[in-house]
Scaffold this active site. Sequence first.
Site, short mmCIF file in Angstrom:
data_model
loop_
_atom_site.label_atom_id
_atom_site.label_comp_id
_atom_site.label_asym_id
_atom_site.label_seq_id
_atom_site.Cartn_x
_atom_site.Cartn_y
_atom_site.Cartn_z
N TYR A 86 0.74 -1.31 0.05
CA TYR A 86 0.16 -0.01 0.07
C TYR A 86 0.78 1.57 -0.03
CZ TYR A 86 -2.65 -3.68 2.38
OH TYR A 86 -3.13 -5.01 2.55
N HIS A 87 1.98 1.26 -0.73
CA HIS A 87 2.78 2.54 -0.88
C HIS A 87 2.93 3.09 -2.10
CE1 HIS A 87 4.82 0.51 3.16
NE2 HIS A 87 3.71 1.11 3.16
N PRO A 88 1.80 3.54 -2.92
CA PRO A 88 2.13 3.91 -4.29
C PRO A 88 2.42 5.25 -4.21
CG PRO A 88 -0.17 3.66 -4.01
CD PRO A 88 0.46 2.99 -2.86
#
Length: 533
Positions: A468-470
């Site tokens: 969850y780190h775009p």
Amino acid sequence: MELDFVIVGAGSAGCAVANRLSESGRYSVVLLEAGPPDTNPWIHVPVGYFRTMGNPRTDWRYKTEPDDGIAGRSIPWPRGRVLGGSSSINGLLYVRGQPQDYDGWAQMGCIGWSWDDVLPYFKRSENWEGEDHDGLRGKDGPLSVQSSRLNRDVVDKWVEAAIAAGFPRNDDYNGAVQEGVGYFQLTMKGGRRCSSAAAYLKPAKDRQSLEILTDTQIEKLLIENNRVRGVRARINGSFQEIKARREVILCAGAIGSPQILMLSGIGDPADICPHGIDLQVELRAVGKNMQDHLQARPVFQTDLATINVETSNIFKKGLIAAQYVLTQRGPMTMAASLGTAFLKTEDHLETPDIQFHIQPFSADSPAEGPHRFSAFTASVLQLRPESTGYLTLKSRDMDEHPSIHPNYLSTDTDCRTIVKGIQIARRIASTEPLKSHVTREHAPGAGIGPDDETAILDWARETAVTIYHPTGTCRMGNNDTAVVDPRLRVRGIDGLRVADASIMPRIVSGNTNAPAIMIGEKVSDMVLEDARA
């Protein structure tokens, strides 16, 4: 409606910007959030991410396109669609990254973004409850950061085993050195989540200088004479124009910000013109340079009690709920992970290149809940992937999600690093005092040998998921490959900035919530400086 500043997106960065710009009372500010208020009680319970991820009322529920790097799979990309943004549904983990990350940004031409430049903003944002041995921590900021209120034997034994395997102990990875093994620090106050909304909006919500509008989705930016004059937004089913006398600041995240730019005619003509959108500013980098952390999730069954068995029936869940209500402690205060490690896969590396998230539970996904057997997860990711992806519009409809192409595991370095990370996870699980408590390797499983790098990589491709780190889709820089300049002004047009994780020219070495908040703090000073000029 006309105000001095229009902020789009009430996420990690946007809430900080709204607070700081409205603080003096000199300027009028409106903060626009596509999602609802943060009234869902599960948002404020730390373990509530099990209920908010995948929930259409709090999560955009993006999904990637099929990706060859992960065996042709399409995977969910949760992003917060609620006041507080992803800081309201994330795992509460507070990680700044390595000083070298930010010094690298400065060397890439992002003047003013070195470690020495950004450290004051990390400190200004933070209220750290622990020890500050290096003088690097903040004590008076709005964002509460504390150690976990929960411990579990299996995580303690993992930490001890990692140290026994030769890795150094580190009690503060946000201090002078990141490398080592220890425990996560959390954005939590007491036993409640401290989202960006709780930290920055709650104390500011009654200011006359600040208006907060939820359930307000942006259709496009309003552009006149090469200047952004405001936004066109849908509020309660009807469209309204909201004008900005000074600036519009996009804080809609690594998916939302480039999508809004493209819908407004700012971006690569090849991405915009086929959808009948008039090109306003040619910026070919919009939507490109996408980077994300991909996690492989080795799972080990154990004879120690884990959350899996502690929540195996309704009676046990009732006791856990009662413990939380009465003491604000116990499993309901659990972040996404308890233990962590920042390690090097090769001795010659200057800084760690992998990160572990050690969880006293196992699950195929947060939404599906824990497995029915006692197990822990030793999730591992590559901190600085070389692989980059992109996103493009599917249509000019603001309600249609863009097409997301992460391009995972597309370089040899990325493939080698994830394999070595999995091998280190197995090595630690085979070291005492943990080894004697591991009853079975659930995944990758005994069928894949410890030195079978091809099979290990295939397993990672078939099972790894986002953590969850775009980032990076509106990258900062000083040349034609950038979307914003080092003051986060969108190149080629006036009155518009972007301030969120999308501006990162290269992904940071760790979780992205704390850096996004720092970006919000730093851009606020830039905006106020320019307003006074």
